[in-house]
Design a protein around this motif. Structure first.
Motif, PDB file in Angstrom:
ATOM      1  N   GLU A  19       0.837  -1.204   0.000  1.00 60.33           N
ATOM      2  CA  GLU A  19       0.000   0.000   0.000  1.00 60.33           C
ATOM      3  C   GLU A  19       0.870   1.251   0.000  1.00 60.33           C
ATOM      4  OE1 GLU A  19      -3.393   2.359   2.644  1.00 60.33           O
ATOM      5  OE2 GLU A  19      -2.742   0.370   3.306  1.00 60.33           O
ATOM      6  N   ARG A  59      -4.687  13.827   2.322  1.00 51.99           N
ATOM      7  CA  ARG A  59      -5.041  12.471   2.748  1.00 51.99           C
ATOM      8  C   ARG A  59      -3.945  11.475   2.379  1.00 51.99           C
ATOM      9  NH1 ARG A  59      -6.402   7.840   1.313  1.00 51.99           N
ATOM     10  NH2 ARG A  59      -6.448   8.226  -0.903  1.00 51.99           N
ATOM     11  N   ARG A  63      -1.581   9.414   5.000  1.00 53.44           N
ATOM     12  CA  ARG A  63      -1.558   7.951   5.006  1.00 53.44           C
ATOM     13  C   ARG A  63      -0.135   7.436   4.788  1.00 53.44           C
ATOM     14  NH1 ARG A  63      -3.382   3.473   7.285  1.00 53.44           N
ATOM     15  NH2 ARG A  63      -3.435   1.728   5.849  1.00 53.44           N
ATOM     16  N   GLU A  66       1.596   7.688   8.065  1.00 55.20           N
ATOM     17  CA  GLU A  66       1.059   6.664   8.959  1.00 55.20           C
ATOM     18  C   GLU A  66       1.653   5.282   8.626  1.00 55.20           C
ATOM     19  OE1 GLU A  66      -3.390   5.308  10.455  1.00 55.20           O
ATOM     20  OE2 GLU A  66      -3.161   6.047   8.411  1.00 55.20           O
TER      21      GLU A  66
END
Length: 161
Positions: A19, A59, A63, A66
């Motif tokens: 991801e 966003r 992410r 994170e």
């Protein structure tokens, strides 16, 4: 400041890394193109495409940060080599719901994982979830009580894989 470990299986770490790579190499670039197109339309004060692209950029970048944090603090659990005598992270556990009014699917199978990987619909429960916390460290045959919003449930550990 030391960060909290992110407990993952090898499969979970691979998914996070995939991801992260997708966000860095594909999504970030796609959004940059959207942003440049929106800027080309002029007058940014009333340009909803620009606002949308900026929100998406925030966003994506959030992410990425994170995921980088999770990957950098990852602790991979691998206990596939030893015979399991008690419930621990990475173990797959068959439990039986002993509630008298619970008749269908009394036997449930869960893999105990860290909170990052938890997905009850895929049979993965967190070690911090009510059921996960109750069965951690327990042996086959043990009956545990789990407090739920609809009352206490008792579960019996049938098998540890």
């Amino acid at each position: 400041m030391t960060s909290k470990e992110t407990i993952l299986t090898a499969e979970g770490l691979a998914k996070l890394e995939a991801e992260l790579e997708e966000l860095r190499t594909v999504k970030r670039l796609e959004n940059e193109e959207r942003l440049h197109e929106a800027i080309a339309h002029g007058d940014l004060s009333e340009n909803s495409e620009y606002v949308s692209a900026k929100d998406e950029q925030a966003r994506i970048e959030g992410r990425i940060l994170e995921l980088e944090q999770m990957v950098n603090t990852a602790k991979v659990i691998d206990n596939t080599k030893k015979r399991k005598t008690k419930v621990e992270l990475g173990a797959t556990v068959d439990i039986e719901d002993l509630s008298p009014d619970f008749e269908e699917d009394r036997l449930q199978s869960y893999t105990v994982v860290g909170t990052t990987e938890a997905d009850p619909f895929a049979g993965k429960i967190s070690n911090e979830s009510p059921i996960g916390a109750a069965i951690m460290g327990k042996k086959v045959g043990t009956v545990v009580t789990v407090r739920t919003p609809v009352g206490d449930h008792q579960y019996k550990i049938i098998k540890i894989k």
